[in-house]
Design an enzyme around this catalytic site. Structure first.
Site, PDB file in Angstrom:
ATOM      1  N   TYR A  57       0.964  -1.469   0.072  1.00 10.71           N
ATOM      2  CA  TYR A  57      -0.013  -0.118   0.065  1.00 10.71           C
ATOM      3  C   TYR A  57       0.808   1.242   0.118  1.00 10.71           C
ATOM      4  O   TYR A  57       0.386   2.262  -0.631  1.00 10.71           O
ATOM      5  CB  TYR A  57      -1.198  -0.020   1.328  1.00 10.71           C
ATOM      6  CG  TYR A  57      -2.137  -1.071   0.762  1.00 10.71           C
ATOM      7  CD1 TYR A  57      -3.189  -0.584   0.027  1.00 10.71           C
ATOM      8  CD2 TYR A  57      -2.149  -2.240   1.491  1.00 10.71           C
ATOM      9  CE1 TYR A  57      -4.156  -1.668  -0.423  1.00 10.71           C
ATOM     10  CE2 TYR A  57      -3.120  -3.336   1.136  1.00 10.71           C
ATOM     11  CZ  TYR A  57      -4.202  -2.756   0.261  1.00 10.71           C
ATOM     12  OH  TYR A  57      -4.988  -3.807  -0.199  1.00 10.71           O
ATOM     13  N   GLN A  92     -15.316   3.160  -5.531  1.00  9.35           N
ATOM     14  CA  GLN A  92     -14.814   1.877  -4.744  1.00  9.35           C
ATOM     15  C   GLN A  92     -13.204   2.280  -4.726  1.00  9.35           C
ATOM     16  O   GLN A  92     -12.471   1.223  -4.296  1.00  9.35           O
ATOM     17  CB  GLN A  92     -15.070   0.763  -5.674  1.00  9.35           C
ATOM     18  CG  GLN A  92     -16.389   0.191  -5.709  1.00  9.35           C
ATOM     19  CD  GLN A  92     -16.654  -0.834  -6.807  1.00  9.35           C
ATOM     20  OE1 GLN A  92     -16.399  -1.999  -6.530  1.00  9.35           O
ATOM     21  NE2 GLN A  92     -17.068  -0.460  -7.892  1.00  9.35           N
ATOM     22  N   ASP A  95      -7.937   5.721  -4.440  1.00  8.83           N
ATOM     23  CA  ASP A  95      -7.005   6.772  -4.982  1.00  8.83           C
ATOM     24  C   ASP A  95      -7.801   7.878  -4.624  1.00  8.83           C
ATOM     25  O   ASP A  95      -9.026   7.987  -4.130  1.00  8.83           O
ATOM     26  CB  ASP A  95      -6.791   6.673  -6.530  1.00  8.83           C
ATOM     27  CG  ASP A  95      -7.807   6.868  -7.332  1.00  8.83           C
ATOM     28  OD1 ASP A  95      -8.641   7.660  -7.254  1.00  8.83           O
ATOM     29  OD2 ASP A  95      -8.016   5.941  -8.387  1.00  8.83           O
ATOM     30  N   HIS A 110     -14.607   1.973  -0.126  1.00  9.22           N
ATOM     31  CA  HIS A 110     -13.409   1.035   0.285  1.00  9.22           C
ATOM     32  C   HIS A 110     -12.310   1.411   0.793  1.00  9.22           C
ATOM     33  O   HIS A 110     -11.368   1.014   0.965  1.00  9.22           O
ATOM     34  CB  HIS A 110     -13.168   0.315  -1.060  1.00  9.22           C
ATOM     35  CG  HIS A 110     -14.054  -0.720  -1.717  1.00  9.22           C
ATOM     36  ND1 HIS A 110     -14.095  -1.369  -3.005  1.00  9.22           N
ATOM     37  CD2 HIS A 110     -15.410  -1.380  -0.799  1.00  9.22           C
ATOM     38  CE1 HIS A 110     -15.170  -2.221  -3.023  1.00  9.22           C
ATOM     39  NE2 HIS A 110     -15.917  -2.057  -1.721  1.00  9.22           N
ATOM     40  N   CYS A 140      -2.736   9.968  18.394  1.00  9.78           N
ATOM     41  CA  CYS A 140      -2.379   9.521  19.643  1.00  9.78           C
ATOM     42  C   CYS A 140      -0.909   9.289  19.940  1.00  9.78           C
ATOM     43  O   CYS A 140      -0.470   9.086  21.012  1.00  9.78           O
ATOM     44  CB  CYS A 140      -3.039   8.097  20.183  1.00  9.78           C
ATOM     45  SG  CYS A 140      -2.284   6.729  19.340  1.00  9.78           S
ATOM     46  N   THR A 178     -16.492  -0.372 -13.647  1.00 10.58           N
ATOM     47  CA  THR A 178     -16.415  -1.391 -12.540  1.00 10.58           C
ATOM     48  C   THR A 178     -16.728  -2.786 -13.257  1.00 10.58           C
ATOM     49  O   THR A 178     -17.716  -2.872 -13.878  1.00 10.58           O
ATOM     50  CB  THR A 178     -17.186  -1.084 -11.241  1.00 10.58           C
ATOM     51  OG1 THR A 178     -17.033  -2.285 -10.299  1.00 10.58           O
ATOM     52  CG2 THR A 178     -18.549  -0.613 -11.508  1.00 10.58           C
ATOM     53  N   ASN A 203     -18.744   1.289 -19.336  1.00 11.54           N
ATOM     54  CA  ASN A 203     -17.683   0.534 -19.234  1.00 11.54           C
ATOM     55  C   ASN A 203     -17.167   0.062 -20.248  1.00 11.54           C
ATOM     56  O   ASN A 203     -17.587   0.014 -21.432  1.00 11.54           O
ATOM     57  CB  ASN A 203     -18.008  -0.954 -18.501  1.00 11.54           C
ATOM     58  CG  ASN A 203     -17.090  -1.439 -17.402  1.00 11.54           C
ATOM     59  OD1 ASN A 203     -16.410  -0.683 -16.722  1.00 11.54           O
ATOM     60  ND2 ASN A 203     -16.815  -2.828 -17.408  1.00 11.54           N
TER      61      ASN A 203
HETATM   62  N1  APR Z   1     -12.734   2.919 -19.268  1.00 11.24           N
HETATM   63  C1  APR Z   1     -13.878   2.361 -18.543  1.00 11.24           C
HETATM   64  N2  APR Z   1     -13.930   1.348 -18.212  1.00 11.24           N
HETATM   65  C2  APR Z   1     -12.626   0.668 -18.303  1.00 11.24           C
HETATM   66  C3  APR Z   1     -11.570   1.114 -18.811  1.00 11.24           C
HETATM   67  C4  APR Z   1     -11.572   2.533 -19.206  1.00 11.24           C
HETATM   68  N3  APR Z   1     -10.646   3.275 -19.702  1.00 11.24           N
HETATM   69  N4  APR Z   1     -10.437   0.401 -18.359  1.00 11.24           N
HETATM   70  C5  APR Z   1     -10.924  -0.444 -17.807  1.00 11.24           C
HETATM   71  N5  APR Z   1     -12.192  -0.645 -17.630  1.00 11.24           N
HETATM   72  C6  APR Z   1     -13.098  -1.397 -16.933  1.00 11.24           C
HETATM   73  C7  APR Z   1     -12.859  -2.998 -17.171  1.00 11.24           C
HETATM   74  O1  APR Z   1     -13.360  -3.492 -18.304  1.00 11.24           O
HETATM   75  C8  APR Z   1     -13.404  -3.409 -15.945  1.00 11.24           C
HETATM   76  O2  APR Z   1     -14.758  -4.057 -16.324  1.00 11.24           O
HETATM   77  O3  APR Z   1     -13.061  -1.323 -15.420  1.00 11.24           O
HETATM   78  C9  APR Z   1     -13.277  -2.345 -15.012  1.00 11.24           C
HETATM   79  C10 APR Z   1     -12.519  -2.680 -13.765  1.00 11.24           C
HETATM   80  O4  APR Z   1     -12.755  -3.789 -13.059  1.00 11.24           O
HETATM   81  P1  APR Z   1     -11.939  -4.172 -11.764  1.00 11.24           P
HETATM   82  O5  APR Z   1     -10.505  -4.129 -12.069  1.00 11.24           O
HETATM   83  O6  APR Z   1     -12.215  -5.519 -11.205  1.00 11.24           O
HETATM   84  O7  APR Z   1     -12.182  -3.120 -10.514  1.00 11.24           O
HETATM   85  P2  APR Z   1     -13.405  -2.835  -9.728  1.00 11.24           P
HETATM   86  O8  APR Z   1     -14.612  -3.277 -10.295  1.00 11.24           O
HETATM   87  O9  APR Z   1     -13.363  -1.250  -9.160  1.00 11.24           O
HETATM   88  O10 APR Z   1     -13.131  -3.528  -8.397  1.00 11.24           O
HETATM   89  C11 APR Z   1     -13.730  -3.633  -7.336  1.00 11.24           C
HETATM   90  O11 APR Z   1     -12.464  -5.089  -6.162  1.00 11.24           O
HETATM   91  O12 APR Z   1     -10.437  -5.502  -5.395  1.00 11.24           O
HETATM   92  C12 APR Z   1     -11.478  -5.008  -5.186  1.00 11.24           C
HETATM   93  O13 APR Z   1     -11.657  -3.534  -3.345  1.00 11.24           O
HETATM   94  C13 APR Z   1     -11.051  -3.710  -4.626  1.00 11.24           C
HETATM   95  O14 APR Z   1     -12.498  -1.475  -5.192  1.00 11.24           O
HETATM   96  C14 APR Z   1     -11.970  -2.734  -5.760  1.00 11.24           C
HETATM   97  C15 APR Z   1     -13.159  -3.765  -6.145  1.00 11.24           C
END
Ligand code: APR
Length: 236
Positions: A57, A92, A95, A110, A140, A178, A203
């Site tokens: 992290y 979620q 950053d 998150h 603290c 997502t 997405n």
């Molecule tokens: N524009 C739009 N969508 C995009 C882009 C982009 N430029 N690049 C990638 N993606 C999409 C991918 O196709 C994917 O479906 O974003 C999605 C990212 O999915 P994940 O990597 O699974 O991320 P997320 O859904 O935020 O994960 C949820 O999982 O690991 C845990 O706590 C963590 O918050 C996180 C949670």
């Protein structure tokens, strides 16, 4: 559809930050920056190997200084500034790119990389340093008790009641970038449908729950989100 909309809930995931250069979670190799999720993002991993988890992290936190909000973050901040009805941006992402773009009605379900949670005094403090060096809690002053203020697998996301209420009271639910793989966020679309809310997904490719949405727009968040924001602001 837009004319009847007053209250909006937006959910964002890693895809909204991808064009800023922040790695998404579910890459083709199934690894997250070279690690299995269960080795770095669970309470068990932290108990087993705190140094590995802190360093992981710390690296993610340091990376924040090298990235900037993109057009999608900026468009959502513009929507927040101009939208006259209720709006809640639930991210979620851990950053700070929505914050830096200027979104105010924002909730980090998150947790946040720039927050430290002290397990001695239970306070959360702004933090942008290196946790592996075992710094004192800004609140603290005790050392040895800070953990990343990140919701790990098996832990309860923040402010679920507030999110559920906002979903019940909104007219439009929008999910951006997502994969729909992680609950409870992945279930927000079903809650929204239950409350009779309009639903829109943006997405790169169809998410796991894509079929639940009234409308799906496929493409890059940096292209789709500014267009959608322009569209919806035109109608107010
Ligand atoms: N524009 C739009 N969508 C995009 C882009 C982009 N430029 N690049 C990638 N993606 C999409 C991918 O196709 C994917 O479906 O974003 C999605 C990212 O999915 P994940 O990597 O699974 O991320 P997320 O859904 O935020 O994960 C949820 O999982 O690991 C845990 O706590 C963590 O918050 C996180 C949670």
């Amino acid at each position: 559809m837009q004319r009847d909309i007053q209250n909006i809930v937006i959910l964002t995931g890693a895809g909204v930050s991808a064009e800023s250069g922040v790695a998404t979670f579910r890459g083709p190799d199934g690894l997250w920056e070279g690690h299995r999720v269960e080795d770095v993002a669970t309470p068990e991993a932290f108990a087993r190997d705190p140094d590995l988890v802190q360093k992981f992290y710390d690296a993610r936190r340091a990376k924040l200084r090298t990235v900037e909000p993109n057009a999608a973050h900026q468009a959502l901040a513009k929507l927040d500034a101009h939208w006259p009805g209720d709006l809640l941006l639930v991210t979620q992402n851990v950053d700070d790119l929505h914050d830096r773009a200027g979104s105010k009605r924002l909730l980090h379900m998150h947790g946040e990389l720039n927050s430290a949670w002290c397990l001695a005094c239970d306070e959360r403090s702004r933090f942008d340093g290196v946790m592996a060096d075992d710094p004192a809690c800004p609140h603290c002053q005790q050392t040895g008790h800070l953990r990343p203020d990140i919701v790990w697998f098996g832990e309860m996301p923040y402010q679920m009641e507030r999110i559920e209420l906002a979903l019940a009271q909104c007219d439009l639910f929008v999910s951006i970038g997502t994969s729909g793989a992680v609950y409870p966020a992945a279930g927000f679309v079903q809650s929204a449908r239950h409350y009779g809310v309009q639903t829109l997904e943006m997405n790169l490719d169809p998410s796991e729950g894509s079929f639940h949405f009234h409308e799906s727009r496929m493409g890059r968040a940096g292209d789709l989100v500014p267009d959608w924001v322009a569209e919806i602001l035109q109608d107010i």
